[in-house]
Design an enzyme around this catalytic site. Sequence first.
Site, short mmCIF file in Angstrom:
data_model
loop_
_atom_site.label_atom_id
_atom_site.label_comp_id
_atom_site.label_asym_id
_atom_site.label_seq_id
_atom_site.Cartn_x
_atom_site.Cartn_y
_atom_site.Cartn_z
N CYS A 162 55.23 25.86 -0.39
CA CYS A 162 55.41 25.97 -1.84
C CYS A 162 55.15 24.64 -2.54
O CYS A 162 54.90 24.59 -3.73
CB CYS A 162 56.82 26.45 -2.14
SG CYS A 162 58.06 25.36 -1.45
N GLU A 196 64.46 29.59 -5.18
CA GLU A 196 63.40 28.60 -4.92
C GLU A 196 62.09 29.38 -4.91
O GLU A 196 61.83 30.13 -3.98
CB GLU A 196 63.66 27.89 -3.59
CG GLU A 196 64.94 27.09 -3.62
CD GLU A 196 65.16 26.21 -2.40
OE1 GLU A 196 64.51 26.43 -1.37
OE2 GLU A 196 65.99 25.29 -2.50
N GLU A 251 49.13 30.35 -8.75
CA GLU A 251 49.38 29.92 -7.36
C GLU A 251 48.52 30.74 -6.41
O GLU A 251 48.54 31.97 -6.45
CB GLU A 251 50.87 30.13 -7.01
CG GLU A 251 51.20 29.66 -5.62
CD GLU A 251 52.64 29.99 -5.20
OE1 GLU A 251 53.05 31.15 -5.34
OE2 GLU A 251 53.34 29.08 -4.73
N LYS A 254 67.91 38.65 5.26
CA LYS A 254 66.73 39.53 5.28
C LYS A 254 65.50 38.65 5.45
O LYS A 254 64.99 38.08 4.49
CB LYS A 254 66.67 40.30 3.96
CG LYS A 254 66.01 41.65 4.03
CD LYS A 254 64.55 41.64 4.43
CE LYS A 254 63.56 41.52 3.31
NZ LYS A 254 62.18 41.38 3.80
#
Length: 495
Positions: free
Chosen positions: A297, A263, A399, A187
């Site tokens: 990231c 992750e 973040e 996906k």
Amino acid sequence: MITGACETGSFVKPILNFIDGKFVRGKREFADVNPADGSVIAQVAEADENLVDDAVQAARKALNGEWGRRGIRERAARLHKVADAIESRFDCFVNAEVADTGKPVTLASRLDVPRAAANFRVFADAIKMAGVESFQTETPDGTRALNYAIRKPLGVIGIVIPWNLPLLLLTWKVAPALACGNTVVVKPSEETPATATLLAEVMQEAGIPHGVYNVVHGFGPDSTGEFLTKHPDVNAVTFTGESRTGAAIMKAVAPSVKPVSFELGGKNAAIVFADCDFEETLDGLSEAVFLNTGQVCLCAERVYVERSMFEQFVEALKHKAEKLRQGAPSEQTTELGPLISAQHRAKVLSYYKLAHEEGATVVTGGGVPEFGNVLDKGFYVQPTIYTGLAESARCVKEEIFGPVCHVAPFDSEEEAIVMANDTEYGLAASVWTTNLKRGHRVAQSMNAGITWVNCWFLRDLRTPFGGVGLSGIGREGGMHSLNFYSELNNICIRL
Ligand code: NAD
Ligand code: 6OD
């Protein structure tokens, strides 16, 4: 050309799902938008719950078919063919990735597409070398036995990925999963559907049997992502994306108790000591903060600099940021593209506003660039550096995932370590020093899955990759990936 993906970077519409070796429409379509100018690149066929089920069933059937029966050597050879086919359509992949993500063409050409091919080659070779444990056993009463483990596929793997490095992260999971004999349903992010679909064409060319690689397009909650992750016939889920989404997926997989590999997000620290190589550190940190418009990231959003060179370093980093060339992703000279979407830009700009409210000093940036052309319709923001925030400020804790960092001074090694580790995340860190002992010492004190010393995002695909805390569960890379995507069965033979 079957899917709508192309040789030139424009698309014959729509981008389709790929199920059991066939390109399939859905009942609904959604728009794939070019972040550089807001134009619609293509319509994308959305998979509903029935199509997701078709994909999972196709993958189940393929497990027991030709792919399952193939030995490791044959599977590895096929995966090398996939890498060959990616390389032979290099420009096509680059153009598709650039149009979908808005990343500079130079970046897609040096990072995303070469890494996709490398992922297949590395895991094709790794599975051929992968051993398993064996023990000669002797019990207290003298009975002897031989214990050995065998590696079997886990089954159907659900793979859910984000938009920032779509092809790199997709192949980072697909390659080891297939190497271990699994089949996959992928996906991709709704923002970046193109290269997963192009990869389906490549899979066909490389002779990967029908049902081994399936792609379903759509969104997350109440859509394709949720249908896939909660599907009872999916044996494991591997996910890269936001920590909050990881939590939602964890709930979805709980009833069928599936293994997960996560992750997730990061709020990564860089520690710069006064004894660093100034120019090298400046170049490295400029990449660590601004690469891919800060949408990696691993990017450093918190930079800690030893007080004796704080002013000098901030000034030099400001100069670097202001020299970065923002522009059309297709231009060879462009270093900084747009953010991925209008929605993500609104999020990043809300942090730029919050930084003001929290009392930051704006060293540079903090707004939106003006081009005077069609790029003004794109989702650009200025590269931004702040100082002066409290360590407890939301802009230092949360973040942001944009081209932005906060720089703070420190007085001692101990203080720098405490500040760097004061986060709920723990993905990556970097340490910049020419003192070898200090480099080791500080790196070993970092509460992060990955610490780089005098470098950043320097990858060896055999090494463990992953985070602690909100940054994830498990490790991928080399044997860690092979172990996640395998079921180890132990056999004990009494001798
Ligand atoms: P996201 O979590 O919003 O979306 C990622 C994927 O999950 C998309 O395909 C999305 O459709 C799907 N999704 C969303 N909700 C879902 C649900 N409830 N069930 C199933 N699927 C769902 O992340 P994003 O915005 O695409 O990517 C940015 C984030 O990814 C950042 O937080 C970044 O740090 C993180 N990231 C982490 C790594 C890493 O290796 N640790 C790598 C890249 C990106
Ligand atoms: O390099 C890799 O293998 C990897 N998984 C990188 C992730 C980057 C995050 O945006």
